[in-house]
Design a protein around this motif. Structure first.
Motif, PDB file in Angstrom:
ATOM      1  N   ARG A   1       1.777  -1.950  -2.603  1.00 40.20           N
ATOM      2  CA  ARG A   1       1.140  -0.819  -1.924  1.00 40.20           C
ATOM      3  C   ARG A   1       0.367  -0.014  -2.952  1.00 40.20           C
ATOM      4  NH1 ARG A   1       1.600   4.513  -1.136  1.00 40.20           N
ATOM      5  NH2 ARG A   1       3.420   4.698  -2.473  1.00 40.20           N
TER       6      ARG A   1
ATOM      7  N   GLY B   1      -1.525   3.500  -3.455  1.00 44.91           N
ATOM      8  CA  GLY B   1      -1.631   4.811  -2.845  1.00 44.91           C
ATOM      9  C   GLY B   1      -3.073   5.295  -2.753  1.00 44.91           C
TER      10      GLY B   1
ATOM     11  N   GLN C   1      -0.931   8.188   3.202  1.00 46.16           N
ATOM     12  CA  GLN C   1      -1.791   7.384   4.056  1.00 46.16           C
ATOM     13  C   GLN C   1      -1.974   5.968   3.492  1.00 46.16           C
ATOM     14  OE1 GLN C   1      -5.554   9.356   4.737  1.00 46.16           O
ATOM     15  NE2 GLN C   1      -4.697  10.626   6.386  1.00 46.16           N
ATOM     16  N   LEU C   2      -2.513   5.102   4.334  1.00 45.27           N
ATOM     17  CA  LEU C   2      -2.917   3.759   3.923  1.00 45.27           C
ATOM     18  C   LEU C   2      -4.444   3.709   3.946  1.00 45.27           C
ATOM     19  CD1 LEU C   2      -2.421   0.728   3.296  1.00 45.27           C
ATOM     20  CD2 LEU C   2      -2.406   0.354   5.787  1.00 45.27           C
ATOM     21  N   GLN C   3      -5.035   3.422   2.795  1.00 43.34           N
ATOM     22  CA  GLN C   3      -6.481   3.240   2.706  1.00 43.34           C
ATOM     23  C   GLN C   3      -6.735   1.921   1.997  1.00 43.34           C
ATOM     24  OE1 GLN C   3      -8.674   6.583   1.130  1.00 43.34           O
ATOM     25  NE2 GLN C   3      -7.456   8.082   2.266  1.00 43.34           N
ATOM     26  N   LEU C   4      -7.148   0.937   2.751  1.00 42.44           N
ATOM     27  CA  LEU C   4      -7.354  -0.386   2.181  1.00 42.44           C
ATOM     28  C   LEU C   4      -8.526  -0.433   1.218  1.00 42.44           C
ATOM     29  CD1 LEU C   4      -6.708  -2.557   5.369  1.00 42.44           C
ATOM     30  CD2 LEU C   4      -5.183  -2.241   3.423  1.00 42.44           C
TER      31      LEU C   4
ATOM     32  N   TYR D   1      -8.015  -0.839  -2.749  1.00 52.25           N
ATOM     33  CA  TYR D   1      -7.905  -2.116  -3.454  1.00 52.25           C
ATOM     34  C   TYR D   1      -9.253  -2.511  -4.059  1.00 52.25           C
ATOM     35  CZ  TYR D   1      -3.292  -2.765  -1.346  1.00 52.25           C
ATOM     36  OH  TYR D   1      -1.962  -2.619  -0.987  1.00 52.25           O
TER      37      TYR D   1
ATOM     38  N   ARG E   1      -3.189  -8.213   3.646  1.00 53.05           N
ATOM     39  CA  ARG E   1      -3.204  -6.911   4.310  1.00 53.05           C
ATOM     40  C   ARG E   1      -4.545  -6.526   4.939  1.00 53.05           C
ATOM     41  NH1 ARG E   1      -0.286  -2.262   1.050  1.00 53.05           N
ATOM     42  NH2 ARG E   1       0.964  -2.055   2.941  1.00 53.05           N
TER      43      ARG E   1
ATOM     44  N   ASP F   1      -6.210   1.048   9.060  1.00 51.57           N
ATOM     45  CA  ASP F   1      -5.863   2.003   8.006  1.00 51.57           C
ATOM     46  C   ASP F   1      -6.420   3.382   8.351  1.00 51.57           C
ATOM     47  OD1 ASP F   1      -8.609   1.776   7.429  1.00 51.57           O
ATOM     48  OD2 ASP F   1      -8.294   1.805   5.270  1.00 51.57           O
ATOM     49  N   ASP F   2      -6.186   4.342   7.469  1.00 53.58           N
ATOM     50  CA  ASP F   2      -6.616   5.723   7.727  1.00 53.58           C
ATOM     51  C   ASP F   2      -8.052   5.989   7.303  1.00 53.58           C
ATOM     52  OD1 ASP F   2      -4.083   7.096   8.707  1.00 53.58           O
ATOM     53  OD2 ASP F   2      -3.354   6.176   6.861  1.00 53.58           O
TER      54      ASP F   2
ATOM     55  N   ARG G   1      -4.562   5.441  12.613  1.00 54.48           N
ATOM     56  CA  ARG G   1      -5.197   4.338  11.896  1.00 54.48           C
ATOM     57  C   ARG G   1      -6.109   3.524  12.799  1.00 54.48           C
ATOM     58  NH1 ARG G   1      -0.009   2.425   8.113  1.00 54.48           N
ATOM     59  NH2 ARG G   1       0.012   4.377   6.883  1.00 54.48           N
TER      60      ARG G   1
END
Length: 600
Positions: free
Chosen positions: A313, A315, A352-355, A358, A393, A398-399, A408
């Motif tokens: 994960r 952040g 939050q999840l922000q792809l 990456y 993923r 995502d957010d 999301r």
């Protein structure tokens, strides 16, 4: 009490913390010992309870200010009917080698008053309030102009040659003095957190610290390789980035403030005293291409170190030492900037999840390597691990880059940045810098492109769209060209740029988006989005349009060349946290793109 416009502030700092100084001579924001520590002066968020350090003429005065050349040493010149006063403000800096040879305060805020003509009566207020205004300290008077106060977080010591007395109800210190031409006075506030207090001398020794600080900043900026148009604006933006860097770790924060509103009186008030991964590749590119390789390498090293403990994960936002838990809370006892509530500290975006992060991490490493940098074995392993995480993923909602709090979704920009991560890792493999599972990464990269082109482009709108199968555009789609996913001169990207300008544009500015985001409506145009458009137009060969827009965007800086996060398209007022590193990064990269176009 009328609020001070955000653009009326200047910033000074020591690459560990920063202070905001108003054009009227009031230091209204300072957190110690770190950018994200509780405030010592916080009048910008509550004029009555926040605390300040004020130095100004008693008479009505006009103010003119500048930085001392290419430095973060501020000079404000006040002109009254009876004389001229110059106030020099800084947080002294020097090399670590120089500091090791002498006693050096952990932090110092230094203010020098000089009468340049006639005579000037000055007013001084020293009113610290610890813990975001929650604690009014008892100030102890020592011998020879020394005052001190303590709180659980540390000890402040004020050393001055201006006579001060206790303020109303025993709160703070107040005083006045009359300076004739040639006279100088000083205020030196030092802070000790986990080291013995050091009293910094006044007089010639203070003058020497000022001179050494100016030299230090000028020697740093001398490394800048940019010599194109508007060099002054580019160098000032680089100085902002350096000031926002936390030198012990290499982190670069988004802004030194919290809760300056995106809409006056509104609720869009966030804490930006942390490090956002969404800024990573743009920051490394700006630093590398300007010639600041030491800062670029330190920032990349911090990025990889900070994200490793949470792998796979990644952040969204981290503290300056890589803290991933940044609990958000409200401070209801503060009135807020111009009654804009709530005042928040911490940031929920950390959860939050922000792809897209990456892609930002991998792209930052790719930029570093493509400019001649090296990666160690652990970093290579981490980067390959990020690629594997993307493969498993990227199909998740995502957010999104804008951190909307409405749930999301399948954001097109996030998919593009996942594509970017795999594309750059494959390039690094081909150049022999690391080894990746080529067939897996190639397959998933192709699947991402098929998904983006099939569902992320709306034929009716003739534009890429904010979310898959969506009907709205947002300005983050401009980076499809900047990251090389889409050909800037291709039909799809050209029409996307046109649609973004048509739906989100106001003069030279751009809103991020128009659709509802789960909060009460109302925010300014987003600073970096305009600079993204400049880069896109330059890549499309529209040089005259790009340069004209760039010139217009520069007019939205304040008199010192500083930008906030947002700009009110109607009034031109600065909105949001200030100064905003991301806006200055956009300025630098747009200038570099225009310079490159000029060479072609």
């Amino acid at each position: 009490m009328p609020h001070t416009p955000i653009a009326d502030y200047a910033v000074i700092g020591d690459c560990r913390s920063a202070a905001l100084v108003s054009a009227s001579g009031s230091i209204d924001w300072l957190c110690l010992p770190r950018f994200d520590s509780p405030s010592v002066f916080g009048a910008i968020l509550d004029a009555d309870h926040g605390g300040r350090c004020l130095v100004r003429p008693i008479e009505t005065a006009t103010a003119r200010r500048q930085y001392s050349g290419d430095s973060n040493v501020l000079e404000t010149t006040f002109t009254t009917a009876s004389g001229v006063l110059r106030v020099t403000d800084l947080m002294p800096v020097d090399s670590e080698a120089a500091k090791a040879r002498e006693l050096w305060p952990e932090h110092e805020l230094l203010r020098r008053l000089e009468c340049l003509d006639g005579h000037v009566e000055v007013q001084v207020v020293f009113d610290p309030r610890f813990d975001y205004g929650r604690v009014t300290p008892r100030i102890h008077r020592g011998p020879g102009g020394v005052f001190s106060c303590e709180h659980a977080t540390g000890a402040l010591t004020l050393f001055t040659d201006i006579r001060l007395a206790s303020g109303e109800d025993g709160k703070g210190l107040v005083g006045s003095d009359r300076l004739a031409v040639g006279d100088r006075r000083y205020l030196s506030m030092t802070y000790a957190h986990d080291t013995p207090a050091v009293l910094a001398p006044l007089g010639p020794e203070a003058d020497r610290r000022i001179s050494r600080s100016i030299v230090w900043w000028r020697e740093w900026t001398a490394a800048c390789r940019y010599h194109g148009p508007h060099r002054e604006a580019v160098v000032r933006s680089a100085l902002v980035l350096k000031l926002l860097s936390y030198s012990p770790s290499g982190a670069i924060i988004a802004a030194p403030t919290t809760s300056l509103p995106e809409r006056i009186g509104g609720v869009r008030n966030w804490d930006y005293r942390y490090c956002w991964l969404r800024d990573a590749s743009l920051t490394v590119r700006a630093l590398c291409d300007l010639g600041f390789d030491v800062e670029a390498e330190a920032f990349l090293s911090w990025l990889l170190h900070a994200t490793h403990p949470t792998w796979p994960r990644v952040g969204v936002v981290y503290g300056v030492y890589g803290e991933s838990r940044l609990a958000e809370r409200e401070l209801p006892y503060l009135s807020g900037y111009a009654s804009s509530r709530p005042v928040r500290v911490g940031n929920l975006a950390a959860g939050q999840l922000q792809l897209d992060t990456y892609g930002e991490l991998v792209e930052a490493a790719f930029v570093w390597v493509s400019r001649g940098g090296e990666l160690d074995r652990a970093s290579k392993s981490n980067l390959v691990g990020l690629g594997r995480a993307v493969c498993s993923r990227w199909g998740m909602p995502d957010d999104g880059i804008w951190e909307r709090r409405g749930g999301r979704r399948q954001h097109t920009h996030a998919k593009v940045m996942c594509w970017t991560a795999l594309d750059r890792l494959l390039s690094l493999h081909e150049s022999g810098h690391l080894r990746v599972p080529v067939s897996e990464f190639t397959r998933e990269r192709a699947a991402l492109r098929a998904e983006i082109e099939g569902r992320g482009y709306n034929e009716r709108l003739a534009s890429y769209v904010s979310v898959l199968d969506g009907e709205e555009v947002d300005a983050s789609l401009l980076v499809l060209a900047l990251h090389g996913y889409a050909d800037a001169r291709g039909a799809r990207m050209r029409s996307t740029c046109d649609r973004i300008r048509e739906q989100l544009g106001v003069d030279s500015l751009l809103y991020r988006y128009r659709e509802h985001d789960g909060l009460p409506p109302g925010e300014g145009a987003f600073g970096i989005c305009g600079f993204w458009e400049v880069e896109c137009r330059a890549l499309q060969g529209e040089d005259a349009t790009a340069r004209r827009q760039f010139d217009t965007l520069l007019t939205h800086a304040n008199d010192l060349g500083l930008f906030a996060e947002e700009i009110d398209p109607v009034t031109g007022a600065a909105l949001g946290n200030f100064p905003q590193g991301l806006t200055h990064i956009g300025l630098i990269n747009a200038a570099l793109s225009l310079q490159e176009r000029g060479r072609q």
